[in-house]
Design a protein around this motif. Structure first.
Motif, PDB file in Angstrom:
ATOM      1  N   ALA A   1       0.835  -1.203   0.000  1.00 11.04           N
ATOM      2  CA  ALA A   1       0.000   0.000   0.000  1.00 11.04           C
ATOM      3  C   ALA A   1       0.867   1.249   0.000  1.00 11.04           C
ATOM      4  N   THR A   2       1.851   1.270   0.881  1.00  8.41           N
ATOM      5  CA  THR A   2       2.723   2.441   0.944  1.00  8.41           C
ATOM      6  C   THR A   2       3.524   2.605  -0.345  1.00  8.41           C
ATOM      7  N   GLY A   3       3.816   1.494  -1.002  1.00  6.22           N
ATOM      8  CA  GLY A   3       4.532   1.561  -2.271  1.00  6.22           C
ATOM      9  C   GLY A   3       3.737   2.259  -3.352  1.00  6.22           C
ATOM     10  N   ARG A   4       2.414   2.134  -3.292  1.00  2.33           N
ATOM     11  CA  ARG A   4       1.564   2.829  -4.258  1.00  2.33           C
ATOM     12  C   ARG A   4       1.801   4.339  -4.151  1.00  2.33           C
ATOM     13  N   ALA A   5       1.799   4.841  -2.918  1.00  2.00           N
ATOM     14  CA  ALA A   5       1.993   6.273  -2.704  1.00  2.00           C
ATOM     15  C   ALA A   5       3.416   6.699  -3.043  1.00  2.00           C
ATOM     16  N   ALA A   6       4.385   5.890  -2.630  1.00  2.00           N
ATOM     17  CA  ALA A   6       5.785   6.235  -2.870  1.00  2.00           C
ATOM     18  C   ALA A   6       6.089   6.378  -4.354  1.00  2.00           C
ATOM     19  N   ALA A   7       5.375   5.621  -5.187  1.00  2.00           N
ATOM     20  CA  ALA A   7       5.590   5.701  -6.634  1.00  2.00           C
ATOM     21  C   ALA A   7       5.276   7.088  -7.185  1.00  2.00           C
ATOM     22  N   PHE A   8       4.432   7.823  -6.468  1.00  2.00           N
ATOM     23  CA  PHE A   8       4.059   9.175  -6.894  1.00  2.00           C
ATOM     24  C   PHE A   8       4.823  10.242  -6.098  1.00  2.00           C
ATOM     25  N   GLY A   9       5.795   9.815  -5.325  1.00  2.00           N
ATOM     26  CA  GLY A   9       6.565  10.757  -4.530  1.00  2.00           C
ATOM     27  C   GLY A   9       5.837  11.268  -3.315  1.00  2.00           C
ATOM     28  N   ILE A  10       4.814  10.539  -2.857  1.00  2.00           N
ATOM     29  CA  ILE A  10       4.034  10.956  -1.688  1.00  2.00           C
ATOM     30  C   ILE A  10       4.617  10.296  -0.438  1.00  2.00           C
ATOM     31  N   PRO A  11       4.983  11.080   0.571  1.00  2.00           N
ATOM     32  CA  PRO A  11       5.475  10.489   1.823  1.00  2.00           C
ATOM     33  C   PRO A  11       4.441   9.538   2.406  1.00  2.00           C
ATOM     34  N   ALA A  12       4.880   8.323   2.729  1.00  2.00           N
ATOM     35  CA  ALA A  12       3.942   7.306   3.195  1.00  2.00           C
ATOM     36  C   ALA A  12       4.465   6.641   4.455  1.00  2.00           C
ATOM     37  N   ALA A  13       3.547   6.270   5.350  1.00  2.00           N
ATOM     38  CA  ALA A  13       3.927   5.599   6.589  1.00  2.00           C
ATOM     39  C   ALA A  13       2.912   4.525   6.922  1.00  2.00           C
ATOM     40  N   GLU A  14       3.382   3.450   7.537  1.00  2.00           N
ATOM     41  CA  GLU A  14       2.510   2.391   8.036  1.00  2.00           C
ATOM     42  C   GLU A  14       2.361   2.575   9.534  1.00  2.00           C
ATOM     43  N   VAL A  15       1.140   2.450  10.037  1.00  2.00           N
ATOM     44  CA  VAL A  15       0.881   2.688  11.448  1.00  2.00           C
ATOM     45  C   VAL A  15      -0.052   1.617  12.000  1.00  2.00           C
ATOM     46  N   ASP A  16       0.069   1.348  13.295  1.00  2.00           N
ATOM     47  CA  ASP A  16      -0.821   0.408  13.979  1.00  2.00           C
ATOM     48  C   ASP A  16      -2.210   1.027  14.054  1.00  2.00           C
ATOM     49  N   GLY A  17      -3.106   0.545  13.224  1.00  2.00           N
ATOM     50  CA  GLY A  17      -4.450   1.095  13.158  1.00  2.00           C
ATOM     51  C   GLY A  17      -5.355   0.674  14.296  1.00  2.00           C
ATOM     52  N   MET A  18      -4.821  -0.087  15.253  1.00  3.83           N
ATOM     53  CA  MET A  18      -5.589  -0.452  16.447  1.00  3.83           C
ATOM     54  C   MET A  18      -5.163   0.382  17.650  1.00  3.83           C
ATOM     55  N   ASP A  19      -4.238   1.322  17.430  1.00  2.01           N
ATOM     56  CA  ASP A  19      -3.708   2.176  18.480  1.00  2.01           C
ATOM     57  C   ASP A  19      -4.085   3.624  18.162  1.00  2.01           C
ATOM     58  N   THR A  20      -5.055   4.152  18.892  1.00  7.74           N
ATOM     59  CA  THR A  20      -5.574   5.488  18.602  1.00  7.74           C
ATOM     60  C   THR A  20      -4.483   6.556  18.661  1.00  7.74           C
ATOM     61  N   GLU A  21      -3.633   6.499  19.680  1.00  6.84           N
ATOM     62  CA  GLU A  21      -2.595   7.518  19.836  1.00  6.84           C
ATOM     63  C   GLU A  21      -1.552   7.430  18.733  1.00  6.84           C
ATOM     64  N   ALA A  22      -1.244   6.231  18.278  1.00  5.27           N
ATOM     65  CA  ALA A  22      -0.282   6.078  17.190  1.00  5.27           C
ATOM     66  C   ALA A  22      -0.841   6.668  15.902  1.00  5.27           C
TER      67      ALA A  22
END
Length: 313
Positions: free
Chosen positions: A177-198
């Motif tokens: 998923a992040t690779g899709r964004a990176a291909a367009f030069g968009i900064p991308a990050a993966e985050v724990d989607g079960m952690d509200t504060e993260a």
């Protein structure tokens, strides 16, 4: 807000089972941390474009639960007078551009809204929520391209719950998923989607960068839905997930993780307050009037539009 969304969805599920809500819903139970974390990083005037699984986004952005529930019930007091239903709830006054039944459709809507705001010199950020099933949609990739080319203040939020309906994401998405964004030069990050504060911290960073003119950002929130894709699964009972898999993810439930951060006793007080609020919402929605059938065609067609300079009337 986590408890409000969870309780709202549980109430909606009960009303689907009783037949009060026709057609069913796409429950958001399990994914609440994404909506709450992202919307906590936004200002009131910021914009969101939601999905078919959008109740959590709409509530987290500030919609009143009684009016959203009335909308699900098709009542005239609903957010959209009972005409939008579960998959098309909107409230422009709160920056909610609408949930959407089309996969990935929030992408171009958010990009268009961000471009419009940029042209008008308005200081706001637009967020597009979508699931892993949208990663192969051409319209979303086109949205990435335009947002990157024009350095628009957009945050793309992929709620990767592992399944596009019943199709495992691992068997449908080449690369990442992040690779899709990176291909367009968009900064991308993966985050724990079960952690509200993260989620909140990652969203705040991306939103801040976008607001400062740094262009779009992309978050892949690894999350999980505890219920089926749609309430119809309760009847169809498709077998694409094991009980063990669901049980493992339930150990990461965002509600007890967030409650553990609160002072002793506060979580219970919040639970009681939310329960009272949802009971009032249920009463409001069920006693609200249905729309008058004589006005069935109202709001179906736009009127009063003014053509742009240089175009025909």
């Amino acid at each position: 807000m986590l408890r409000l969304i969870r309780g709202f969805e549980e109430l909606a599920l009960a009303l689907v089972k009783s037949g009060e809500i026709a057609g069913g819903i796409h429950p958001y139970i399990g994914q609440e941390a994404v909506a709450v974390g992202v919307c906590a990083a936004l200002r009131p005037r910021d914009l969101i474009a939601s999905t078919h699984r959008g109740h959590g986004h709409v509530l987290a952005k500030g919609a009143a639960p009684d009016r959203l529930l009335a909308e699900l019930l098709g009542r005239s007091t609903g957010l959209n007078r009972g005409r939008g239903g579960s998959m098309h709830a909107a409230d422009f006054s709160l920056g909610i551009l609408g949930a959407n039944g089309m996969v990935g459709a929030g992408g171009p809507i958010a990009v268009g809204a961000a471009w419009s705001a940029q042209q008008a010199g308005e200081d706001l950020v637009a967020v597009a929520f979508f699931g892993d099933g949208a990663l192969n949609q051409g319209v979303l990739l086109e949205s990435f391209n335009l947002a990157a080319m024009w350095r628009l203040p957009v945050l793309f939020v992929c709620e990767n719950n592992g399944y596009a309906t019943t199709l495992p994401a691992a068997t449908a998405v080449a690369g990442s998923a992040t690779g899709r964004a990176a291909a367009f030069g968009i900064p991308a990050a993966e985050v724990d989607g079960m952690d509200t504060e993260a989620v909140r911290a990652a969203a705040a960073e991306a939103v801040g960068r976008a607001r400062a003119g740094g262009g779009p950002g992309f978050l892949e929130c690894r999350t999980y839905r505890f219920e089926g894709h749609h309430t119809m699964e309760r009847l169809m009972k498709p077998r694409y997930r094991t009980p063990e898999e669901i049980a493992d993810w339930r150990t990461l439930d965002p509600l007890p993780r967030a409650a553990a951060l609160l002072p002793p006793g506060l979580a219970a007080q919040l639970d009681t307050s939310v329960a009272e609020r949802l009971a009032a919402a249920r009463q409001f929605a069920l006693t609200s009037e249905l729309p008058d059938s004589a006005g069935a065609l109202d709001h179906l067609y736009a009127d009063g539009l003014r053509p742009r300079t240089g175009t025909g009337a």
